[in-house]
Design a protein around this motif. Structure first.
Motif, PDB file in Angstrom:
ATOM      1  N   ARG A 170       0.764  -1.112  -0.031  1.00 43.01           N
ATOM      2  CA  ARG A 170      -0.083   0.022   0.066  1.00 43.01           C
ATOM      3  C   ARG A 170       0.901   1.235   0.093  1.00 43.01           C
ATOM      4  N   THR A 395      -8.878  -4.726  -1.808  1.00 44.73           N
ATOM      5  CA  THR A 395      -8.833  -3.618  -1.464  1.00 44.73           C
ATOM      6  C   THR A 395      -7.401  -2.798  -1.626  1.00 44.73           C
ATOM      7  N   ALA A 396      -6.294  -3.464  -2.218  1.00 38.91           N
ATOM      8  CA  ALA A 396      -5.098  -2.859  -2.643  1.00 38.91           C
ATOM      9  C   ALA A 396      -5.017  -2.681  -4.175  1.00 38.91           C
ATOM     10  N   SER A 528      -7.194   2.371   4.599  1.00 40.78           N
ATOM     11  CA  SER A 528      -7.434   1.373   3.209  1.00 40.78           C
ATOM     12  C   SER A 528      -7.596  -0.156   3.605  1.00 40.78           C
TER      13      SER A 528
END
Lengths: 734, 194
Positions: A170, A395-396, A528
């Motif tokens: 991230r 989600t990344a 995140s």
């Protein structure tokens, strides 16, 4: 002399005591990490993430009180702090399952390294001389801001080049947002041993642009084409765990393992059968096996489904790949091909693995597609004991690209180096050093002065992974989607700052500020990651992402299978075969991988698993070839390609084909701390700038060389044990 | 075989003496971990080491293991808490002692001795009880053994009956190999030796 004799001899003569007084680093065990044995105190174990490769192994760090050399307010001194003392694999981590490889174990030396950059610095001497003067953080940041402002004022935002070390994290998203806001192109990654060819092949064959995960624990037969999966390739700790279970967990069934490669790797040394093959013909062998399986009606051709489509002649049964033809192409006896095909079909589940040198040929994509098709034919895709794809952390973002740069046309006005070392990791023919020297402004965030950051004008040193928030998004090695994220385990030793935080600060200070949605890197991380995962990660350093999807080819859409196969099926090599009679095989070193960990003395002093060499470079030569050329163990040998010559001591080996010359990558740094600077030679420097035909990736195994004996042994080959011997073995073909 | 072994042993003694005499730094070898050496401080040290005769460890305080175990503490509670996580089991510092002894039995002479140590910023210099010689080239890791449910007593004897820990289990190679065989644990050389 073998190991046992060596130990006896040192006991008898006290040789090592005498050596110890010589002062050369290779005669010492260099620690500089606070002692962790026989030290009273309560240890705290904190989670972290291994930074040394992309596998994404979880760590647990032993933190105890210790005296450490620190810099505070510009003053150096010894202070008692809670210090990291030992790294272990995180227990129950889905990837490394409590294990950790030697490189991971040595990562702790990054933090305590005596040559770490302890504060921001500005160039003092000539460019490349490596002379820097300390500056205050405010001055360093203002300098970077003014350079970027100057770029923006001239409307040259697109002339900002950001080069990052290969990582999947991230953290990349902060870099990406900064660059996008500034108006610069996306960051580029320099990854010598990258796997983009395999990712592309997997997108074509299976619709998943991702590295594969293998269920070795449940396999009964594994055939690996060039992949050093127990040493350096993909997710080695996870693969070692699975391999161990395959071989030993079941007392009644021991899985069979065949390694196909022209130079015996650490992985090959574990195999039941080691099959030397002509470089670049691994794909032809895989199709030869597929041909026999189809022809003998062990599996129907259409069982391969989509993965068979890119291969010419697949549905017709691959008639071009009959055993006799394969023997001619690959140099593997037809009978042996037949036996291998039988074993693969009989021992279920069976799986094929491809990686490393076979994909670093001009026909790399073809080879990968061929092995993928073989896997599909064997019915091993997404099956127990086979190959599958880890659900990816949806989600990344995969922000950083591996964009091959055209160094000759490099027009960047400013360069930001984030751990990348392209001067070392590129063929000399790319003239990277010259291109970098021409960039008007270079800033580096790295913790060490290396071959590339020696040219920097400004250094803004990052924390090491133990002193900062750290994260990674593993791509393979587990059955579930995993996110690794962990906070600092100790206070920073020196006046360093986390690079993402520096970028956020710089973004706000520009004349035309870049609006970033976070104030700090940890705020970005927290925002995140789903709430449940975050609270799991706070405890253990990793979490499972529950709603994960399978990653598809690059975008949300699956890549359609190509109607026709790849055009390039036969490998081509740089250099005329008559003038350059040997295939040149640089390989990822167990200790240094691509050279990025050569500055860690624990890894320098670790004997190579096959040759037992340490602190040195060497040239592996087949015993017969060496005898013919009058080359003895340790003699200095010149290895010459069309691009230049490197000189290193010979290591005479039975585990390499007569027409192959192999060298480990990692040594030969011009500048990289007191332990790696000017030690050994860099084989990548003489690799020809040949690329894989369809992906443009560097084909680092497609160079031919000649060799010549230069002089007798000069003692630069440092072996822990002794030579490798071939033992009498049973008749090769049953 | 015996003849050869004897010859090697005498050569070791002679060799060590020569090394110790011939090199000024060899004498520090046992105290400096920075230098890889098998040499010894004196011929006597070399001989004792070679025959596995090690001096009985002298601990800073006569720590009564049995008292603490009788009170219900387990080995891993505070003192050897790293044993499940890594190679080193960990040793208690005076701070560890004072977690409890700040209040418990604070009037005993030994406890006062520890309290004073803490006041003076000193710590407990524990000596090694078990462990391998450098020549054995063994790197032992506690954690996998504990994870495989090997009892502490298997290798360390019945500590519940000891005051200071005593070396009363012979951790020979045969001892390790037998147990590994029984438990179907890996027995390759590199499992234990480097």
């Amino acid at each position: 002399m073998d190991r046992r004799d060596f130990i006896k001899l040192t006991a008898i003569t006290g040789t090592s005591a005498t050596l110890a007084s010589c002062g050369n680093p290779e005669h010492q065990l260099i620690r500089f990490v606070p002692d962790d044995e026989l030290v009273p105190g309560v240890a705290e174990w904190k989670p972290s993430v291994c930074p040394l490769c992309r596998a994404g192994c979880g760590l647990t760090v032993r933190v105890m009180e210790a005296d450490a050399d620190v810099v505070r307010n510009g003053q150096a001194g010894v202070v008692r702090i809670a210090a990291a003392k030992k790294l272990e694999g995180a227990p129950n981590h889905p990837i490394n399952q409590g294990g950790l490889c030697p490189r991971g174990q040595a990562a702790i030396q990054l933090t305590y390294h005596p040559d770490r950059i302890t504060q921001p610095m500005k160039r003092r001497g000539a460019r490349g001389a490596g002379e820097f003067a300390p500056v205050a953080w405010d001055d360093a940041i203002n300098e970077l801001v003014s350079q970027l402002d100057r770029l923006a004022a001239a409307g040259e935002q697109s002339q900002l080049l950001y080069l990052t070390a290969p990582r999947a994290a991230r953290r990349d998203a902060v870099v990406a947002a900064f660059l996008k806001g500034f108006g610069a192109p996306a960051a580029s990654t320099i990854e010598l041993f990258g796997d983009d060819v395999l990712r592309r092949a997997n997108a074509i064959s299976f619709g998943r642009e991702q590295l594969p995960t293998f269920d070795l624990a449940r396999s009964r037969c594994v055939i690996a084409f060039g992949a050093d999966f127990l040493g350096t390739w993909n997710s080695p700790v996870a693969q070692n765990a699975g391999y161990g279970a395959m071989r030993q967990a079941n007392p009644h069934v021991r899985g069979t393992f065949v390694q196909v490669e022209p130079r015996m790797s650490q992985t090959g040394a574990n195999a039941d059968q080691w099959v030397p093959v002509k470089p670049g013909t691994e794909g032809a062998l895989a199709l030869g096996l597929a041909h026999l399986i189809i022809a003998n009606k062990l599996r129907p051709a259409d069982a391969a489904g989509r993965a068979g489509q890119p291969i010419d002649g697949w549905s017709a049964g691959l008639t071009d790949y009959a055993p006799v033809q394969v023997e001619k192409t690959c140099g593997v006896p037809a009978k042996r091909v037949e036996r291998l095909a039988r074993e693969l079909a009989d021992l279920k589940p069976a799986v094929a693995i491809v990686g490393g040198a076979p994909l670093a040929q001009t026909n790399g994509l073809f080879t990968a597609l061929a092995v993928n098709a073989l896997n599909a034919l064997l019915g091993s895709v997404d099956q127990p004991g086979g190959v599958s794809f880890m659900p990816s952390d949806s989600t990344a973002d995969r922000a950083a690209q591996t964009r091959p740069l055209d160094w000759q046309k490099l027009s960047a006005k400013a360069l930001l180096l984030d751990g990348a070392n392209p001067v070392f990791a590129s063929p000399r023919a790319w003239r990277v050093r010259e291109a970098i020297e021409n960039v008007p402004f270079i800033a580096s965030f790295g913790s060490f002065v290396d071959d590339t950051s020696a040219f920097a004008d400004l250094i803004l040193p990052d924390h090491t992974f133990l002193e900062t928030w750290t994260d990674s998004v593993p791509e393979s090695g587990a059955g579930v989607a995993v996110v690794n994220v962990a906070g600092p385990v100790m206070r920073p030793l020196h006046q360093t700052r986390a690079t993402p935080d520096v970028l956020i600060e710089v973004a706000g200070k520009l004349k035309k500020p870049v609006a970033l949605p976070w104030k700090t890197f940890d705020e970005m991380l927290k925002g995140s990651i789903p709430e449940q995962a975050w609270s799991d990660a706070e405890k253990q350093g990793w979490a499972e992402i529950k709603d994960a999807r399978q990653r598809t080819g690059g975008s949300a859409k699956a890549v359609p299978p190509r109607a026709s196969g790849t055009r390039v099926t036969t490998p081509t090599f740089d250099g005329d075969a008559a003038q350059y009679p040997f295939y040149f095989l640089p390989y990822a070193s167990q200790a240094f991988f691509d050279g990025s960990s050569a500055h860690l003395p624990w890894l320098q002093e670790m004997p190579d698993p096959l040759t037992s060499a340490m602190w040195s470079s060497w040239v592996e030569i087949n015993a017969g070839t060496a005898a013919k050329m009058n080359i003895a163990q340790g003699d200095l040998v010149d290895v010459t390609s069309s691009q230049g010559t490197v000189r290193a001591p010979a290591f005479v080996s039975p585990g390499i084909a007569p027409d192959v010359i192999a060298m480990p990558v990692g040594q030969g740094h011009e500048t990289f701390t007191r332990y790696a600077s000017k030690r050994g030679v860099n084989p990548i420097s003489i690799v020809a700038p040949v690329t894989e035909a369809e992906t443009g990736a560097l084909a680092w195994a497609a160079t031919r060389v000649k060799i010549a004996r230069a002089s007798k042994a000069d003692g630069s080959l440092i072996l822990f044990a002794g030579e490798m011997r071939e033992r009498p073995h049973e008749e090769e073909i049953r | 075989m015996t003849g050869v072994a004897a010859a090697v042993r005498s050569a070791v003694l002679v060799g060590c003496a020569a090394a110790a005499a011939g090199c000024g730094r060899a004498g520090d070898a046992q105290t400096s971990s920075a230098i890889f050496t098998t040499a010894h401080r004196s011929v006597g040290d070399a001989a004792r080491d070679f025959f596995g005769m090690r001096p009985k460890p002298v601990q800073p305080i006569p720590f009564p293991h049995k008292t603490h175990i009788a009170k219900g503490l387990t080995c891993t509670d505070y003192c050897h808490e790293s044993v499940t996580k890594g190679p080193v089991a960990g040793l208690p510092s005076v701070k560890t002692c004072m977690i409890c002894h700040d209040a418990i039995a604070a009037d005993r002479p030994l406890i006062q001795q520890i309290t004073n140590m803490q006041k003076n910023g000193r710590d407990l210099g524990w000596q090694r009880v078990y462990g391998y010689t450098q020549q054995a080239h063994v790197r032992f890791n506690h954690a996998p053994h504990i994870r495989a449910n090997v009892e502490c007593a298997t290798c360390h004897g019945n500590i519940a009956q000891q005051t200071v820990a005593e070396r009363n289990v012979d951790l020979s190679m045969g001892f390790c190999v037998n147990c590994h065989k029984q438990r179907n644990a890996p027995n390759e050389c590199v499992t234990c030796h480097f």
